[in-house]
Design an enzyme around this catalytic site. Sequence first.
Site, short mmCIF file in Angstrom:
data_model
loop_
_atom_site.label_atom_id
_atom_site.label_comp_id
_atom_site.label_asym_id
_atom_site.label_seq_id
_atom_site.Cartn_x
_atom_site.Cartn_y
_atom_site.Cartn_z
N CYS A 1 45.99 24.11 49.18
CA CYS A 1 46.15 22.86 48.42
C CYS A 1 44.78 22.34 48.00
O CYS A 1 44.03 21.81 48.84
CB CYS A 1 46.88 21.82 49.27
SG CYS A 1 46.98 20.19 48.49
N CYS B 1 44.42 18.49 48.35
CA CYS B 1 44.24 18.03 49.73
C CYS B 1 42.82 18.26 50.24
O CYS B 1 42.28 17.44 50.99
CB CYS B 1 45.21 18.77 50.66
SG CYS B 1 46.93 18.78 50.12
N ASP B 2 42.21 19.38 49.85
CA ASP B 2 41.00 19.83 50.55
C ASP B 2 39.75 19.97 49.69
O ASP B 2 38.68 20.31 50.21
CB ASP B 2 41.29 21.19 51.21
CG ASP B 2 42.40 21.11 52.24
OD1 ASP B 2 42.58 20.03 52.83
OD2 ASP B 2 43.10 22.12 52.44
#
Length: 403
Positions: A137, A140-141
């Site tokens: 993701c 997300c990261d």
Amino acid sequence: MSELYDVIIIGGGAGGMSAGVYAARGKMKTLIIEDKRNTGGQAATTSEMENYPGIVEATGPQLMDMFREHCNKFGVEFARGLVSEITIADDGFIKTLTTSKGEIYQTKSIIVATGATPRILGITGELEFRGKGVSYCATCDADFYEELDVVVVGSGNTAVEESVFLTKFVNKVTMIVLHDQGILDADRTAQEQAFANDKIEFVWNSVVEEICGDELVSGVKLKHLKTGEITELSADGVFMFVGTVPKTDFIKGQVALSPQGYVITNEKQETNVPGIFAVGDVVDKFLRQVVTAAGDGAIAAVAADRYIEEEENWRKSVSEFGGTAMVAFWNPLSKESLAVINQLEQDCKDKPDQRVVTIDTYKSQNIANRFSVSDVPVVIRFDAGQEAKRVNVKDIAELDTLY
């Protein structure tokens, strides 16, 4: 035991919440069960949302927040849980859902909207370094890799779009592509964006053989598919975008699935089990996008409402009726059907313990299939809810044999 819902939607992504809006707006008592802390599904992890009609510019999380707000407006209930089992009453109508923690919910219909999860390739080091440099993701990261070098595995739309997003944070993105030079699986617009981005480089005809590191990822070993040569590439992170796997383990063996594990549905999003529908990425379909999931959800909610209406009418008119019900299966294009119905109504006139029930085989296919009715007109006599006799009517005089 919970109260009885009209529809329970398993999964709070785009398809599930779209179904929730349509169901609740249609005055159905609606519950969405989501196993994650936040709703939104895969769309909530997507950085840019450029192809949802009417939304010129938004992130995936922003769009999913709007879906959730729309659900709240119409009174959709939400619960957190992982559905592990579905059981169906003997009459096929009431469905019971059990979660992994033992919570029990009851409903008249179910919409499966569990989506899909990122595919795990099983590369050496992939699971070992998950969360320690291996990610699925970008949204997300990405901020963990500011000014660092990362590798992206995959070349489809998601891989390319997320690579472009990553360039807002990282020093360099290297895409590992198994095709010949210049060939990506993404659409033309996405390809043009990737090729025009100075921060994106490509390694062609190659696959990742191993993800290396100590406590964190430090690089990858690449295998050239044509020469077999193994080379090493330094990297601080590896992002995997190589497709998805449907989340259907809990209904395997109960609902018909494709060889790849996706739910098989018809144009009404119906599965092979009456009263169970499926929408979004979990469905065997041509295009898996937020807009198609939303469309699926709208269709399934309306179809579920019709299913409940038909089933409740059947119970009230036939299965729970203590007298004799003459059920005429017909369709509007059959002149013979209309003549049969008229005759039945004359025969049952002034007989309070007898009634005529008409079933349009096109609109009520579930009930027609349940009694193996394909041709019309067919008349079945039910006594106290039990089938007593049937006639495939060729001549209206044959109706006399029903009494």
